[in-house]
Motif scaffolding. Structure first.
Motif, mmCIF file in Angstrom:
data_model
loop_
_atom_site.group_PDB
_atom_site.id
_atom_site.type_symbol
_atom_site.label_atom_id
_atom_site.label_comp_id
_atom_site.label_asym_id
_atom_site.label_seq_id
_atom_site.Cartn_x
_atom_site.Cartn_y
_atom_site.Cartn_z
ATOM 1 N N SER A 260 0.871 -0.989 -0.342
ATOM 2 C CA SER A 260 -0.189 0.146 -0.156
ATOM 3 C C SER A 260 1.090 0.888 -0.076
ATOM 4 N N ALA A 261 0.446 2.339 -0.870
ATOM 5 C CA ALA A 261 1.348 3.014 -0.950
ATOM 6 C C ALA A 261 0.159 4.700 -1.385
ATOM 7 N N PRO A 262 -0.544 5.225 -0.175
ATOM 8 C CA PRO A 262 -1.662 5.962 -0.459
ATOM 9 C C PRO A 262 -0.954 7.197 -0.978
ATOM 10 N N GLN A 263 -1.923 8.594 -1.368
ATOM 11 C CA GLN A 263 -1.593 10.075 -2.541
ATOM 12 C C GLN A 263 -0.228 10.508 -1.320
ATOM 13 N N PRO A 264 0.717 11.249 -1.588
ATOM 14 C CA PRO A 264 1.873 11.946 -1.186
ATOM 15 C C PRO A 264 0.921 13.469 -0.157
ATOM 16 N N ASN B 92 -5.507 -6.385 3.717
ATOM 17 C CA ASN B 92 -6.215 -5.892 2.939
ATOM 18 C C ASN B 92 -5.474 -5.249 1.601
ATOM 19 N N PRO B 93 -7.199 -5.885 0.821
ATOM 20 C CA PRO B 93 -6.623 -4.843 -0.598
ATOM 21 C C PRO B 93 -6.326 -2.800 -0.404
ATOM 22 N N SER B 94 -5.517 -2.483 -0.669
ATOM 23 C CA SER B 94 -5.186 -1.402 -1.295
ATOM 24 C C SER B 94 -4.964 -0.407 -2.212
ATOM 25 N N GLU B 95 -4.659 0.694 -1.832
ATOM 26 C CA GLU B 95 -4.488 1.579 -2.936
ATOM 27 C C GLU B 95 -3.366 1.940 -2.713
ATOM 28 N N HIS B 96 -2.097 1.655 -4.081
ATOM 29 C CA HIS B 96 -1.115 1.884 -4.925
ATOM 30 C C HIS B 96 -1.288 3.185 -5.153
ATOM 31 N N ALA C 173 -7.594 0.287 -4.741
ATOM 32 C CA ALA C 173 -7.824 -0.407 -3.318
ATOM 33 C C ALA C 173 -8.921 -1.580 -3.425
ATOM 34 N N ASP C 174 -9.878 -1.335 -4.976
ATOM 35 C CA ASP C 174 -10.750 -2.851 -5.336
ATOM 36 C C ASP C 174 -9.727 -4.475 -5.528
ATOM 37 N N GLY C 175 -8.457 -3.860 -5.917
ATOM 38 C CA GLY C 175 -7.803 -5.325 -6.567
ATOM 39 C C GLY C 175 -6.641 -5.363 -5.804
ATOM 40 N N GLY C 176 -6.075 -4.449 -5.498
ATOM 41 C CA GLY C 176 -5.028 -4.065 -4.481
ATOM 42 C C GLY C 176 -3.350 -4.186 -5.373
ATOM 43 N N TYR C 177 -2.259 -4.683 -4.671
ATOM 44 C CA TYR C 177 -1.035 -5.429 -5.608
ATOM 45 C C TYR C 177 -0.220 -6.014 -4.493
ATOM 46 N N VAL C 178 0.421 -7.373 -4.779
ATOM 47 C CA VAL C 178 1.120 -7.992 -4.044
ATOM 48 C C VAL C 178 2.095 -8.601 -4.481
ATOM 49 N N ARG C 179 2.928 -8.877 -3.943
ATOM 50 C CA ARG C 179 4.954 -8.805 -4.958
ATOM 51 C C ARG C 179 4.368 -10.674 -4.978
ATOM 52 N N VAL C 180 5.300 -11.155 -6.101
ATOM 53 C CA VAL C 180 5.306 -12.309 -6.041
ATOM 54 C C VAL C 180 6.293 -13.019 -6.760
ATOM 55 N N THR C 181 6.927 -11.600 -7.942
ATOM 56 C CA THR C 181 7.951 -12.309 -8.957
ATOM 57 C C THR C 181 9.261 -12.327 -8.454
#
Length: 235
Positions: free
Chosen positions: A28-32, A71-75, A82-90
């Motif tokens: 998750s990384a909110p708007q600055p 939980n799914p969060s905005e990046h 936020a509805d999908g989110g981002y997960v590191r897997v690579t």
């Protein structure tokens, strides 16, 4: 292309976990801070892509460090909602957290009702992971700053007339403060050409706005405590 494919894979993993309510390490990384009320001024299209550093400093924009959520969060930086989110897997070979998510996703493919890692366990791991990454990043930043400062110090000693150290672009990033020991005013500046911060000394306080572009010369590097690049205004 490789980087874009990795981001796409992270989005796919995030959506997979979100749709199945699977406990995961959502990045998750909110708007600055400082952007919400100035959307037009910060449109990258106005500047050909990147927002100039003087604009960001003038408006006191402050980035918020990325963290983990189960939980799914905005990046915001990647433009991921936020509805999908981002997960590191690579990168499971170099990041253990990626391997953890491989285990979680594979367990969900076998039995989505009972994943290997519970929400409580994932929350505890996310907390420890965040603290660990903060420490590593701080050490890495300090190390890079130290050795860059050592290089500049040696350059000053062996080639003081090096043009790289003179007439540097310096952008004001703080208000001047009085150094009672040196009896001078010190202003922190950003030096994009060197990739470092500098400390600009003046005999009197000058009312510069944040983001003001100056020309400065590197005159010294102090290594006591925290390494600091010392500057004077160019003549």
């Amino acid at each position: 292309m490789v980087a874009e494919m990795m981001i796409l894979a992270g989005q796919a993993a995030g959506r997979f976990c979100a749709e199945r309510h699977l406990p995961a390490l959502f990045r998750s990384a909110p708007q600055p801070i400082g952007l919400a009320d100035r959307p037009k001024e910060f449109d990258p299209k106005l500047y050909g892509g990147d927002i100039p550093i003087e604009i960001a400093l003038r408006n006191e924009v402050a980035g918020i460090p990325a963290h983990y959520s189960t939980n799914p969060s905005e990046h915001w930086m990647m433009g991921i909602a936020a509805d999908g989110g981002y997960v590191r897997v690579t990168s499971p070979l170099r990041r253990f957290s990626d391997m953890v998510m491989h285990w979680q996703i594979k367990s969900a493919l076998l039995n989505v009702q009972k994943p290997d890692i519970s929400k409580q366990e994932m929350e505890e791991y996310a907390r420890r992971l965040y603290e660990q990454e903060r420490m590593i990043n701080a050490i890495d930043k300090s190390r890079n700053n130290y050795w860059a400062s050592v290089f500049i110090q040696r350059r000053l000693r062996h080639d003081p007339d090096d043009p790289v150290l003179h007439g540097c672009d310096a952008y004001v990033s703080t208000r001047p403060e009085l150094d009672t020991y040196a009896r001078e005013y010190v202003t922190q500046v950003v030096l994009p050409g060197l990739g470092l911060r500098g400390w600009l000394s003046t005999a009197k306080t000058l009312e510069w706005e944040l983001g003001t572009k100056l020309k400065a010369d590197v005159v010294d590097v102090t290594m006591v405590g925290k390494a600091k690049i010392r500057l004077r205004l160019s003549e």
